[in-house]
Scaffold this motif. Structure first.
Motif, PDB file in Angstrom:
ATOM      1  N   ASN A  56     -31.813   1.309 -27.180  1.00 39.11           N
ATOM      2  CA  ASN A  56     -31.787   2.672 -27.773  1.00 39.11           C
ATOM      3  C   ASN A  56     -32.891   3.475 -26.936  1.00 39.11           C
ATOM      4  O   ASN A  56     -33.962   3.059 -26.665  1.00 39.11           O
ATOM      5  CB  ASN A  56     -32.017   2.722 -29.209  1.00 39.11           C
ATOM      6  CG  ASN A  56     -30.971   1.791 -29.975  1.00 39.11           C
ATOM      7  OD1 ASN A  56     -29.815   2.148 -29.622  1.00 39.11           O
ATOM      8  ND2 ASN A  56     -31.222   1.363 -30.867  1.00 39.11           N
ATOM      9  N   LEU A  57     -32.631   4.802 -26.740  1.00 39.75           N
ATOM     10  CA  LEU A  57     -33.407   5.695 -26.058  1.00 39.75           C
ATOM     11  C   LEU A  57     -33.705   7.063 -26.694  1.00 39.75           C
ATOM     12  O   LEU A  57     -32.728   7.673 -27.248  1.00 39.75           O
ATOM     13  CB  LEU A  57     -32.709   6.337 -24.554  1.00 39.75           C
ATOM     14  CG  LEU A  57     -33.338   7.297 -23.874  1.00 39.75           C
ATOM     15  CD1 LEU A  57     -34.547   6.854 -23.344  1.00 39.75           C
ATOM     16  CD2 LEU A  57     -32.612   7.544 -22.773  1.00 39.75           C
ATOM     17  N   ILE A  58     -35.047   7.233 -27.055  1.00 39.05           N
ATOM     18  CA  ILE A  58     -35.458   8.420 -27.883  1.00 39.05           C
ATOM     19  C   ILE A  58     -35.865   9.405 -26.738  1.00 39.05           C
ATOM     20  O   ILE A  58     -37.143   9.275 -26.193  1.00 39.05           O
ATOM     21  CB  ILE A  58     -36.390   7.957 -28.725  1.00 39.05           C
ATOM     22  CG1 ILE A  58     -35.658   7.314 -29.888  1.00 39.05           C
ATOM     23  CG2 ILE A  58     -36.973   9.330 -29.493  1.00 39.05           C
ATOM     24  CD1 ILE A  58     -36.653   6.687 -31.020  1.00 39.05           C
ATOM     25  N   ASP A  59     -35.401  10.453 -26.248  1.00 40.41           N
ATOM     26  CA  ASP A  59     -35.811  11.038 -25.178  1.00 40.41           C
ATOM     27  C   ASP A  59     -35.951  12.654 -25.383  1.00 40.41           C
ATOM     28  O   ASP A  59     -35.146  13.286 -26.118  1.00 40.41           O
ATOM     29  CB  ASP A  59     -34.738  11.034 -24.265  1.00 40.41           C
ATOM     30  CG  ASP A  59     -34.667  11.859 -22.700  1.00 40.41           C
ATOM     31  OD1 ASP A  59     -36.021  12.091 -22.587  1.00 40.41           O
ATOM     32  OD2 ASP A  59     -33.829  12.107 -22.226  1.00 40.41           O
ATOM     33  N   ARG A  60     -37.083  13.029 -25.136  1.00 35.82           N
ATOM     34  CA  ARG A  60     -37.487  14.661 -25.430  1.00 35.82           C
ATOM     35  C   ARG A  60     -37.293  15.088 -26.836  1.00 35.82           C
ATOM     36  O   ARG A  60     -36.854  16.257 -27.227  1.00 35.82           O
ATOM     37  CB  ARG A  60     -36.568  15.495 -24.413  1.00 35.82           C
ATOM     38  CG  ARG A  60     -36.925  15.300 -22.936  1.00 35.82           C
ATOM     39  CD  ARG A  60     -35.984  15.956 -21.869  1.00 35.82           C
ATOM     40  NE  ARG A  60     -34.764  15.076 -21.813  1.00 35.82           N
ATOM     41  CZ  ARG A  60     -33.654  15.190 -21.336  1.00 35.82           C
ATOM     42  NH1 ARG A  60     -33.515  16.473 -20.500  1.00 35.82           N
ATOM     43  NH2 ARG A  60     -32.924  14.363 -21.037  1.00 35.82           N
ATOM     44  N   CYS A  61     -37.927  14.201 -27.726  1.00 35.14           N
ATOM     45  CA  CYS A  61     -37.751  14.462 -28.911  1.00 35.14           C
ATOM     46  C   CYS A  61     -39.195  14.967 -29.579  1.00 35.14           C
ATOM     47  O   CYS A  61     -40.165  14.491 -29.001  1.00 35.14           O
ATOM     48  CB  CYS A  61     -37.530  13.243 -29.640  1.00 35.14           C
ATOM     49  SG  CYS A  61     -35.565  12.724 -29.533  1.00 35.14           S
ATOM     50  N   GLU A  62     -39.341  15.675 -30.369  1.00 36.39           N
ATOM     51  CA  GLU A  62     -40.510  15.972 -31.065  1.00 36.39           C
ATOM     52  C   GLU A  62     -40.547  15.981 -32.711  1.00 36.39           C
ATOM     53  O   GLU A  62     -39.665  16.171 -33.148  1.00 36.39           O
ATOM     54  CB  GLU A  62     -40.458  17.432 -30.617  1.00 36.39           C
ATOM     55  CG  GLU A  62     -40.763  18.011 -29.224  1.00 36.39           C
ATOM     56  CD  GLU A  62     -40.893  19.607 -28.939  1.00 36.39           C
ATOM     57  OE1 GLU A  62     -41.293  20.299 -30.030  1.00 36.39           O
ATOM     58  OE2 GLU A  62     -40.569  19.852 -27.718  1.00 36.39           O
ATOM     59  N   ILE A  94     -36.385  -7.330 -33.725  1.00 37.47           N
ATOM     60  CA  ILE A  94     -35.534  -6.526 -33.097  1.00 37.47           C
ATOM     61  C   ILE A  94     -35.918  -6.669 -31.581  1.00 37.47           C
ATOM     62  O   ILE A  94     -37.097  -6.379 -31.165  1.00 37.47           O
ATOM     63  CB  ILE A  94     -35.839  -5.060 -33.581  1.00 37.47           C
ATOM     64  CG1 ILE A  94     -35.290  -4.861 -34.820  1.00 37.47           C
ATOM     65  CG2 ILE A  94     -34.944  -4.177 -32.740  1.00 37.47           C
ATOM     66  CD1 ILE A  94     -33.909  -5.112 -35.051  1.00 37.47           C
ATOM     67  N   PRO A  95     -34.910  -7.064 -30.634  1.00 37.94           N
ATOM     68  CA  PRO A  95     -35.511  -7.196 -29.468  1.00 37.94           C
ATOM     69  C   PRO A  95     -35.179  -6.037 -28.258  1.00 37.94           C
ATOM     70  O   PRO A  95     -34.203  -5.244 -28.739  1.00 37.94           O
ATOM     71  CB  PRO A  95     -34.374  -8.370 -29.091  1.00 37.94           C
ATOM     72  CG  PRO A  95     -33.009  -8.120 -29.383  1.00 37.94           C
ATOM     73  CD  PRO A  95     -33.604  -7.574 -31.109  1.00 37.94           C
ATOM     74  N   GLY A  96     -35.983  -5.812 -27.301  1.00 38.99           N
ATOM     75  CA  GLY A  96     -35.781  -4.729 -26.664  1.00 38.99           C
ATOM     76  C   GLY A  96     -34.627  -4.853 -25.527  1.00 38.99           C
ATOM     77  O   GLY A  96     -34.098  -6.063 -25.590  1.00 38.99           O
ATOM     78  N   PRO A  97     -34.350  -3.933 -24.740  1.00 35.72           N
ATOM     79  CA  PRO A  97     -35.086  -2.747 -24.380  1.00 35.72           C
ATOM     80  C   PRO A  97     -34.914  -1.778 -25.404  1.00 35.72           C
ATOM     81  O   PRO A  97     -33.903  -1.440 -25.684  1.00 35.72           O
ATOM     82  CB  PRO A  97     -34.823  -2.173 -22.958  1.00 35.72           C
ATOM     83  CG  PRO A  97     -33.414  -2.717 -22.943  1.00 35.72           C
ATOM     84  CD  PRO A  97     -33.173  -3.932 -23.764  1.00 35.72           C
ATOM     85  N   ASN A  98     -35.994  -0.942 -25.884  1.00 32.14           N
ATOM     86  CA  ASN A  98     -35.917   0.166 -26.423  1.00 32.14           C
ATOM     87  C   ASN A  98     -36.922   1.104 -25.865  1.00 32.14           C
ATOM     88  O   ASN A  98     -38.125   0.667 -25.419  1.00 32.14           O
ATOM     89  CB  ASN A  98     -36.329   0.000 -28.042  1.00 32.14           C
ATOM     90  CG  ASN A  98     -34.968  -0.438 -28.814  1.00 32.14           C
ATOM     91  OD1 ASN A  98     -34.139  -0.010 -28.590  1.00 32.14           O
ATOM     92  ND2 ASN A  98     -35.482  -1.467 -29.594  1.00 32.14           N
ATOM     93  N   VAL A  99     -36.730   2.379 -25.826  1.00 34.58           N
ATOM     94  CA  VAL A  99     -37.764   3.347 -25.022  1.00 34.58           C
ATOM     95  C   VAL A  99     -37.844   4.506 -25.647  1.00 34.58           C
ATOM     96  O   VAL A  99     -36.863   5.162 -26.244  1.00 34.58           O
ATOM     97  CB  VAL A  99     -36.916   3.693 -23.523  1.00 34.58           C
ATOM     98  CG1 VAL A  99     -37.613   4.742 -22.889  1.00 34.58           C
ATOM     99  CG2 VAL A  99     -36.744   2.353 -22.742  1.00 34.58           C
ATOM    100  N   LEU A 100     -38.925   5.095 -25.625  1.00 35.11           N
ATOM    101  CA  LEU A 100     -39.318   6.494 -26.162  1.00 35.11           C
ATOM    102  C   LEU A 100     -39.877   6.976 -24.828  1.00 35.11           C
ATOM    103  O   LEU A 100     -40.934   6.713 -24.223  1.00 35.11           O
ATOM    104  CB  LEU A 100     -40.552   6.556 -27.075  1.00 35.11           C
ATOM    105  CG  LEU A 100     -40.741   5.598 -28.213  1.00 35.11           C
ATOM    106  CD1 LEU A 100     -41.907   5.893 -29.193  1.00 35.11           C
ATOM    107  CD2 LEU A 100     -39.431   5.655 -29.081  1.00 35.11           C
ATOM    108  N   LEU A 101     -39.303   8.302 -24.559  1.00 36.86           N
ATOM    109  CA  LEU A 101     -39.379   9.077 -23.217  1.00 36.86           C
ATOM    110  C   LEU A 101     -39.689  10.508 -23.660  1.00 36.86           C
ATOM    111  O   LEU A 101     -38.896  11.170 -24.068  1.00 36.86           O
ATOM    112  CB  LEU A 101     -38.030   8.684 -22.253  1.00 36.86           C
ATOM    113  CG  LEU A 101     -38.139   9.547 -21.050  1.00 36.86           C
ATOM    114  CD1 LEU A 101     -39.125   8.688 -20.175  1.00 36.86           C
ATOM    115  CD2 LEU A 101     -36.744   9.364 -20.303  1.00 36.86           C
TER     116      LEU A 101
END
Length: 683
Positions: free
Chosen positions: A365-371, A386-393
């Motif tokens: 899962n990707l969390i991108d340009r969030c605020e 919970i295994p990755g990959p998970n990303v905050l970008l």
């Protein structure tokens, strides 16, 4: 009289530091321009995170034709109107994975129940998240605004059921390697004859007594009661696809986010099973909306409304503004993209127990340009096993007393990439007995070119966590609520000097799929210009300094109370304002007031004051240290401006217990201090 002082801190030193570029020893470009990875002595390395996101990463979010348009009715509840249009589109046939979009016209839709997207291939498409766009105004009983997936309509606030275990067929074997490193893409099994290219497999890692002991998670006690980290017999499941078979050696599509050491995983060992996936909702999107509920000064357990629950795979949420929702989003599926999701809270969450606005309960899962703007919360957390990959970008999270902190019971493979947390922390750590025994929360995680106020980066036994090219204060601590031993730092690399590879995720994505994949997800290039929020100023920080006692270390700390009258919560005794106070309900003459110091704090003095006359006849003050409560003071009357001194102690929490009172309790000031000898002479 106490004096309130306000300080405003900017990011001048951070801006200067960002002009310098270092190089990571763990990931860098070789002479051929390709990414080169350093390994641990056991062969572990930073994994390829680029598979996170919709459809496996690097894929543009679809533009889906509109099949129904809904306009606000102006009535008390537009939920049936919206749901009817969704159900009509759900009855249409799938074409290239999609049925169509339901467009919500500009204006305000009042919704007293959840909008449910339980069929694949449907997009709920608003007319914009701004003032002239589409607003879903939440009303009625407690609910989540939008729910994606089946079986998610009666789930308590903050949780989403998962239904992705799949069905196992006859193919069943064991990994035979003595050690499979984290980041690996191949391993050997006892018998690969039942597997074929393209098969989806489950790699099942057992929780064994040996492993729990190795992780030092079998020695947690709280108030004399044993705390359980992970139950022996529990299983961590990683799903991958087989891309090559050579004899009994399997190659998989996505690197492993954890290591497998046979010394600790025997009986039964690591199992590999072929999966026949259970039906899942896929290709569902929510975009261009404003979700609004009224601002409430409340603890999250009593908050009425949440935002979006994603219980499907290959789904997305884009350009959604969530105003005042609590526990706003849950990502309970796989290959989900959250892009430009903004969450705003007017008031900080009340109480020591904290919510999250991004709960990672799936993989890739990707969390991108969030605020997020909100105090006293976890911006992002992870669930158990919970295994990755998970990303905050490229995210910006602001709020006093808030942090990015994987939450409970061993997740792996998280990348926090170019995120800015000016008022809080990024923590990959041992939470010890916090919660109900969260213990080691995260292994094989990376913070890359981030800016934060603080970092707690710790290495679990047999695993590594990294902070690379990051700016902010390094902190060391024991596991939560323990004074000793202080756990050493994890792997800090080029700390204080950002590294030349601006984004690890984008670099890995471009290397795997080419530069077009960056453009597909909205990045022109992997350069500093795509990451503009490194200069966000910190919030103003209020302090409370008594002329004699010094700095009040309890100011605005989270507090839990056993009884609070409406509008007279425990936080009113910690706000530094003389006219506000905590009050118990009528006829409540015994109560507790428990302050979370949010870390180990040294104290030797308390200051207390009753608001409406002397009601209290007996009380005690205790500190929590090494998982037990230690008595600091036992007294009778409090009255106005009582100061008590006790031997200096390190406290994670401080509890005031009212043992006897002649009427309801009112406290307008509860302060904690560490006095020097010179200060003591002035009293």
């Amino acid at each position: 009289m106490k004096k309130i002082i306000v300080f405003v801190a900017g990011w001048l030193t951070i801006i200067n530091a960002y002009a310098q570029k270092g190089e990571s020893q763990w990931v860098y470009r070789g002479k051929d321009g390709k990414l080169t990875y350093k390994t641990t002595p056991a062969g572990d390395k930073i994994m390829d995170f680029s598979h996170a996101g919709y459809s496996g990463g690097g894929v543009a979010l679809p533009v889906v034709p509109v099949k129904r348009v809904v306009k606000p009715s102006g009535g008390n509840d537009d939920t049936p109107l919206i749901q009817k249009a969704i159900d009509e589109v759900a009855a249409m046939p799938l074409q290239n994975g999609f049925r169509g979009a339901v467009e919500l016209a500009p204006g305000t839709f009042t919704c007293s129940g959840p909008v449910i997207l339980s069929a694949s291939g449907i997009v709920l498409h608003g007319s914009g998240s701004g003032p002239d766009g589409t607003t879903i105004k939440m009303a009625g009983d407690n609910h989540t605004a939008i729910v994606i997936g089946r079986g998610n309509t009666k789930v308590p606030l903050g949780k989403t059921e998962r239904s992705d275990s799949g069905e196992v067929n006859a193919a069943h074997t064991l990994i035979t390697d003595t050690y499979v490193p984290s980041g690996a893409v191949s391993f050997t099994v006892a018998d690969a004859s039942g597997l074929a290219l393209g098969d989806t497999i489950a790699i099942i890692r057992p929780v064994t007594e040996n492993w729990v002991h190795f992780m030092e998670m079998d020695n947690m006690w709280r108030d004399g009661k044993k705390q359980t980290w992970l139950k022996v017999g529990a299983r961590g499941v990683t799903k991958r696809k087989v891309t090559a078979i050579t004899g009994n050696k399997l190659t998989i599509d996505i690197p492993l986010a954890d290591s497998y050491d046979s010394k600790f995983l025997t009986q039964p060992g690591v199992t590999v099973m072929k999966l026949k996936s259970a039906p899942r909702v896929t290709n569902v999107g929510v975009e261009f909306l404003h979700i609004q509920c009224p601002p409430l000064e409340i603890d999250y357990g009593h908050a009425p409304y949440a935002g979006i629950r994603v219980g499907g795979d290959d789904c997305w949420v884009k350009d959604v503004y969530c105003e005042e929702t609590m526990n706003t989003t849950v990502l309970a599926g796989n290959r989900i993209t959250m892009e430009k999701v903004i969450v705003k809270h007017t008031y900080a969450n009340l109480g020591a127990s904290k919510p999250t606005d991004f709960s990672l309960e799936g993989s890739e899962n990707l969390i991108d340009r969030c605020e997020i703007t909100g105090g006293n919360m976890y911006f992002v957390w992870t669930s158990s096993l919970i295994p990755g990959p998970n990303v905050l970008l490229n995210c910006t999270f602001r709020g006093i007393g808030s942090r990015i902190q994987p939450h409970q019971r061993w997740s792996t493979g998280l990348l926090v990439d170019n995120c800015t947390v000016p008022d809080g922390g990024i923590d990959f750590m041992n939470r010890g007995i916090a919660g109900s025994g969260h213990g080691w929360t995260m292994g094989w995680a990376v913070a890359w070119n981030c800016v934060a106020k603080t970092y707690i980066i710790q290495n679990p036994p047999g695993a590594v966590n990294w902070a690379i090219g990051c700016i902010g204060k390094r902190e060391q601590t024991g596991r939560l609520f323990d004074k000793n031993p202080v756990l050493p730092d994890g792997n800090f690399d080029s700390h204080g000097a950002p590294v030349a590879i601006q984004s690890l995720y984008l670099a890995q994505l471009a290397e795997r799929l080419g530069n077009k994949s960056l453009r597909n997800i909205g990045y022109a290039a992997n350069t500093a210009g795509m990451f503009p929020n490194k200069q966000v100023k910190a919030f103003s920080v209020k302090t409370d300094r008594d002329k004699v006692l010094g700095l009040n270390l309890a100011l605005n700390r989270p507090v839990n109370t056993s009884s609070s009258a409406r509008n007279f919560g425990g936080e009113k005794a910690l706000d530094g304002i003389a006219d506000t106070y905590w009050r118990t309900n009528d006829n409540v003459t015994k109560a507790t007031f428990e302050v979370d110091m949010e870390g180990p704090v040294n104290i030797n003095t308390a200051q207390l004051s009753e608001a409406l006359g002397q009601h209290i006849d007996e009380y005690k003050i205790e500190a929590q240290l090494d998982s037990e409560w230690k008595l600091l003071w036992h007294g009778t009357t409090i009255g106005k401006n009582l100061i008590v001194k006790f031997p200096a102690t390190t406290a994670w929490k401080v509890k005031l217990t009212i043992l006897k009172a002649r009427n309801y309790v009112t406290i307008n000031h509860f302060g904690l201090y560490l006095q020097s000898e010179n200060q003591e002479k002035k009293i």
